[in-house]
Enzyme design. Structure first.
Site, PDB file in Angstrom:
ATOM      1  N   ARG A 123      26.463  43.863  42.922  1.00 15.16           N
ATOM      2  CA  ARG A 123      27.882  44.544  42.882  1.00 15.16           C
ATOM      3  C   ARG A 123      27.669  46.071  42.720  1.00 15.16           C
ATOM      4  O   ARG A 123      28.429  46.500  41.966  1.00 15.16           O
ATOM      5  CB  ARG A 123      28.613  43.875  41.544  1.00 15.16           C
ATOM      6  CG  ARG A 123      29.169  42.620  41.559  1.00 15.16           C
ATOM      7  CD  ARG A 123      30.300  42.285  42.712  1.00 15.16           C
ATOM      8  NE  ARG A 123      30.870  41.094  42.416  1.00 15.16           N
ATOM      9  CZ  ARG A 123      32.190  41.022  41.833  1.00 15.16           C
ATOM     10  NH1 ARG A 123      32.604  41.867  41.112  1.00 15.16           N
ATOM     11  NH2 ARG A 123      32.505  39.789  41.800  1.00 15.16           N
ATOM     12  N   ARG A 166      33.931  48.928  41.286  1.00 13.14           N
ATOM     13  CA  ARG A 166      35.069  49.806  40.254  1.00 13.14           C
ATOM     14  C   ARG A 166      34.338  50.925  39.604  1.00 13.14           C
ATOM     15  O   ARG A 166      34.981  51.686  38.954  1.00 13.14           O
ATOM     16  CB  ARG A 166      36.017  48.770  39.846  1.00 13.14           C
ATOM     17  CG  ARG A 166      36.913  48.504  40.851  1.00 13.14           C
ATOM     18  CD  ARG A 166      37.747  47.450  40.354  1.00 13.14           C
ATOM     19  NE  ARG A 166      36.957  46.057  39.877  1.00 13.14           N
ATOM     20  CZ  ARG A 166      37.031  45.050  39.410  1.00 13.14           C
ATOM     21  NH1 ARG A 166      38.362  44.917  39.078  1.00 13.14           N
ATOM     22  NH2 ARG A 166      36.116  44.187  38.954  1.00 13.14           N
ATOM     23  N   TYR A 219      36.254  27.844  43.282  1.00  6.73           N
ATOM     24  CA  TYR A 219      37.256  28.503  43.576  1.00  6.73           C
ATOM     25  C   TYR A 219      38.179  27.704  44.428  1.00  6.73           C
ATOM     26  O   TYR A 219      39.400  27.900  44.226  1.00  6.73           O
ATOM     27  CB  TYR A 219      36.898  29.845  44.172  1.00  6.73           C
ATOM     28  CG  TYR A 219      36.093  30.677  43.198  1.00  6.73           C
ATOM     29  CD1 TYR A 219      36.804  31.657  42.284  1.00  6.73           C
ATOM     30  CD2 TYR A 219      34.698  30.817  43.030  1.00  6.73           C
ATOM     31  CE1 TYR A 219      36.236  32.567  41.541  1.00  6.73           C
ATOM     32  CE2 TYR A 219      34.049  31.674  42.314  1.00  6.73           C
ATOM     33  CZ  TYR A 219      34.774  32.583  41.437  1.00  6.73           C
ATOM     34  OH  TYR A 219      34.285  33.479  40.562  1.00  6.73           O
ATOM     35  N   ARG A 252      39.231  52.427  47.591  1.00  5.68           N
ATOM     36  CA  ARG A 252      40.009  51.220  47.253  1.00  5.68           C
ATOM     37  C   ARG A 252      41.542  51.486  47.265  1.00  5.68           C
ATOM     38  O   ARG A 252      42.465  50.699  47.777  1.00  5.68           O
ATOM     39  CB  ARG A 252      39.598  50.517  45.806  1.00  5.68           C
ATOM     40  CG  ARG A 252      40.200  49.383  45.513  1.00  5.68           C
ATOM     41  CD  ARG A 252      40.085  47.933  45.971  1.00  5.68           C
ATOM     42  NE  ARG A 252      40.812  46.993  45.490  1.00  5.68           N
ATOM     43  CZ  ARG A 252      42.068  46.736  46.060  1.00  5.68           C
ATOM     44  NH1 ARG A 252      42.550  47.370  46.993  1.00  5.68           N
ATOM     45  NH2 ARG A 252      42.434  45.838  45.722  1.00  5.68           N
ATOM     46  N   ASP A 309      33.045  39.820  50.270  1.00  6.75           N
ATOM     47  CA  ASP A 309      33.103  38.894  48.952  1.00  6.75           C
ATOM     48  C   ASP A 309      32.938  37.724  49.507  1.00  6.75           C
ATOM     49  O   ASP A 309      32.952  36.965  50.626  1.00  6.75           O
ATOM     50  CB  ASP A 309      34.588  38.843  48.568  1.00  6.75           C
ATOM     51  CG  ASP A 309      34.763  38.211  47.072  1.00  6.75           C
ATOM     52  OD1 ASP A 309      34.339  39.244  46.170  1.00  6.75           O
ATOM     53  OD2 ASP A 309      34.983  37.186  46.823  1.00  6.75           O
TER      54      ASP A 309
HETATM   55  O1  CP3 Z   1      28.328  45.596  45.754  1.00  6.52           O
HETATM   56  C1  CP3 Z   1      28.322  44.126  46.217  1.00  6.52           C
HETATM   57  O2  CP3 Z   1      27.640  43.392  45.364  1.00  6.52           O
HETATM   58  C2  CP3 Z   1      28.901  43.751  47.496  1.00  6.52           C
HETATM   59  C3  CP3 Z   1      30.032  43.434  47.285  1.00  6.52           C
HETATM   60  C4  CP3 Z   1      30.326  41.835  46.574  1.00  6.52           C
HETATM   61  C5  CP3 Z   1      31.717  41.367  45.814  1.00  6.52           C
HETATM   62  N1  CP3 Z   1      31.942  40.353  45.495  1.00  6.52           N
HETATM   63  C6  CP3 Z   1      32.779  42.746  45.997  1.00  6.52           C
HETATM   64  C7  CP3 Z   1      33.823  42.687  45.140  1.00  6.52           C
HETATM   65  C8  CP3 Z   1      29.801  40.710  46.189  1.00  6.52           C
HETATM   66  C9  CP3 Z   1      28.253  40.507  46.669  1.00  6.52           C
HETATM   67  C10 CP3 Z   1      30.427  39.742  45.405  1.00  6.52           C
HETATM   68  C11 CP3 Z   1      30.257  38.392  45.352  1.00  6.52           C
HETATM   69  C12 CP3 Z   1      31.067  37.609  44.382  1.00  6.52           C
HETATM   70  N2  CP3 Z   1      32.374  37.697  44.323  1.00  6.52           N
HETATM   71  C13 CP3 Z   1      30.537  36.719  43.656  1.00  6.52           C
HETATM   72  C14 CP3 Z   1      29.221  36.218  43.128  1.00  6.52           C
HETATM   73  C15 CP3 Z   1      28.730  37.095  42.231  1.00  6.52           C
HETATM   74  C16 CP3 Z   1      29.174  37.112  40.849  1.00  6.52           C
HETATM   75  O3  CP3 Z   1      29.655  38.352  40.768  1.00  6.52           O
HETATM   76  O4  CP3 Z   1      29.020  35.990  40.412  1.00  6.52           O
HETATM   77  C17 CP3 Z   1      31.777  36.054  43.082  1.00  6.52           C
HETATM   78  C18 CP3 Z   1      31.719  34.879  42.190  1.00  6.52           C
HETATM   79  C19 CP3 Z   1      32.897  36.561  43.604  1.00  6.52           C
HETATM   80  C20 CP3 Z   1      34.468  36.323  43.648  1.00  6.52           C
HETATM   81  C21 CP3 Z   1      35.064  37.435  43.067  1.00  6.52           C
HETATM   82  N3  CP3 Z   1      35.516  38.465  43.611  1.00  6.52           N
HETATM   83  C22 CP3 Z   1      35.708  37.786  41.687  1.00  6.52           C
HETATM   84  C23 CP3 Z   1      35.729  36.281  40.697  1.00  6.52           C
HETATM   85  C24 CP3 Z   1      36.411  38.640  41.658  1.00  6.52           C
HETATM   86  C25 CP3 Z   1      37.175  39.047  40.749  1.00  6.52           C
HETATM   87  C26 CP3 Z   1      36.609  39.703  39.328  1.00  6.52           C
HETATM   88  C27 CP3 Z   1      36.323  41.201  39.521  1.00  6.52           C
HETATM   89  O5  CP3 Z   1      35.371  41.738  39.488  1.00  6.52           O
HETATM   90  O6  CP3 Z   1      37.363  41.983  39.972  1.00  6.52           O
HETATM   91  C28 CP3 Z   1      36.082  39.356  43.004  1.00  6.52           C
HETATM   92  C29 CP3 Z   1      36.875  40.705  43.371  1.00  6.52           C
HETATM   93  C30 CP3 Z   1      35.719  41.784  43.788  1.00  6.52           C
HETATM   94  N4  CP3 Z   1      34.856  41.302  44.843  1.00  6.52           N
HETATM   95  C31 CP3 Z   1      35.534  42.978  43.597  1.00  6.52           C
HETATM   96  C32 CP3 Z   1      34.567  43.604  44.247  1.00  6.52           C
HETATM   97  C33 CP3 Z   1      34.172  45.165  44.631  1.00  6.52           C
HETATM   98  C34 CP3 Z   1      36.660  43.905  42.707  1.00  6.52           C
HETATM   99  C35 CP3 Z   1      38.035  43.752  43.516  1.00  6.52           C
HETATM  100  C36 CP3 Z   1      38.392  45.280  43.748  1.00  6.52           C
HETATM  101  O7  CP3 Z   1      37.800  46.173  43.801  1.00  6.52           O
HETATM  102  O8  CP3 Z   1      39.800  45.436  43.888  1.00  6.52           O
END
Ligand code: CP3
Length: 348
Positions: free
Chosen positions: A28, A32, A154, A41, A78
């Protein structure tokens, strides 16, 4: 194992080479905690719009590379674009996270459209191709997907969950139809990863973030076996591309996962004792991760101690420095800079 002479330290580590300074990237790493991410964003409506916008997705992937010089970039996307590509309804609510119109029972599997997947994900492949052209030659590009079990949670819970009750009850009461869902996800995930590699990804990572919620039999059937099937299919098309598996919080079952799935590397959560992992995991499987994301958020001397402990524990093994889970959004970017400097010994 063939030891690569690649200009990319990340790929050299994955080929089994022990390096004086381990390569580093953070799960990640685009997100943010970076003000420049928040600015991009804010230009788009929903989070998924950013995932399907190749120019902006490319830009936010590159932001942490420019700032910190990480050894690998991870495609900005994602894990939930896959259920979306299967035509399930997926959306993100600000401050709440992902929402999906949940699959309630076996009859809902008919909603899923495997033939739509690769067409839907074309913008993601375009992002990969742009990144491949834009990245410095020493920086590797990682593609990724969610593992079938984690993605299924999910799809069934309709979003994030504390206990995965609906999904787990489904696995116990109707394993045959749950297996059909997993099979659909194995096929779609393998095709998706192959297409990312075709577009220019140097390596891929399979995120099984909720593997730790399964009991032993469940872990074997719903995490390990699907990972093994995906590895087999990706290898059939791209025999030399490294595959990293992340069965988060699997504890001692990391052993079986590392020994049986055929992955090149395992990404370790912070709950796994570093010395145990270094001593016990097969020598021909590369390790990654293990730093507590909260230690990075806290910073200071406790962070330095945690970092040094990991460096010491994995000394003599090929290891990729990373967190045990994604970076927390309150993490000060300065602490990330300090971490990279410590790994590269730019500071004492
Ligand atoms: O930089 C990176 O790692 C690349 C991008 C990436 C994102 N999500 C961007 C993201 C990657 C590799 C993921 C994987 C992901 N997404 C996982 C597996 C890894 C982990 O964290 O366990 C999971 C379970 C998700 C599902 C997901 N996506 C959730 C539960 C959420 C909400 C929680 C949160 O952190 O907001 C997301 C949203 C998300 N995915 C964001 C980002 C940058 C934040 C949303 C935003 O910027 O508006």
């Amino acid at each position: 194992m063939i030891v690569l002479r690649s200009p990319k330290p990340f790929l050299r580590a994955l080929s089994g080479q022990v390096q004086d300074i381990p390569p580093i990237w953070l799960m990640r790493q685009a997100g943010r905690y970076l003000p420049e991410y928040r600015a991009v964003r804010a230009e788009v409506g929903g989070f998924l719009d950013l995932c399907y916008d190749p120019d902006r997705a490319c830009e936010v992937t590159l932001q942490p590379i420019r700032r910190f010089g990480f050894d690998a970039a991870i495609l900005f996307s994602d894990i939930l674009v896959l259920p979306h590509a299967l035509q399930q309804k997926v959306w993100f609510v600000e401050g709440e996270g992902p929402k999906l119109e949940p699959l309630r029972d076996a009859s809902d599997l008919a909603i899923l459209q495997p033939d739509a997947v690769l067409g839907h994900l074309r913008p993601v492949f375009e992002t990969v191709a742009k990144l491949n052209a834009a990245l410095p030659m020493e920086t590797a590009l990682i593609g990724f997907a969610g593992a079938p079990w984690t993605v299924a949670t999910y799809m069934i819970e309709g979003g994030s969950s504390r206990d995965f009750a609906k999904t787990k009850i489904w696995t116990y009461r109707d394993p045959d139809s749950f297996q059909r869902l997993i099979d659909i996800l194995v096929d779609a995930t393998a095709d998706y990863l192959v297409a990312q590699i075709d577009a220019g990804a140097d390596a891929v990572q399979l995120f099984d973030s909720w593997a730790g919620a399964l009991d032993e039999a469940g872990f074997r059937r719903w995490s390990l076996e699907p990972a093994k099937a995906i590895v087999e299919r990706v290898r059939a098309r791209h025999p030399d591309v490294p595959i990293i598996g992340f069965p988060r919080a699997a504890g001692p079952l990391y052993m079986d996962y590392a020994a049986e799935t055929g992955v090149t590397a395992v990404s370790l959560d912070q709950g796994l004792p570093a010395e145990w992992a270094a001593r016990t995991l097969p020598r021909d499987v590369v390790t990654q991760g293990n730093l507590d994301p909260m230690a990075l958020l806290a910073g200071g001397t406790a962070l330095d101690r945690a970092v040094d402990h990991i460096l010491q524990a994995f000394d003599g093994r090929p290891h990729i420095f990373n967190l045990g889970h994604g970076i927390i959004k309150e993490t000060p970017p300065d602490y990330v800079e300090r971490l990279v400097a410590r790994i590269r010994r730019a500071t004492s």
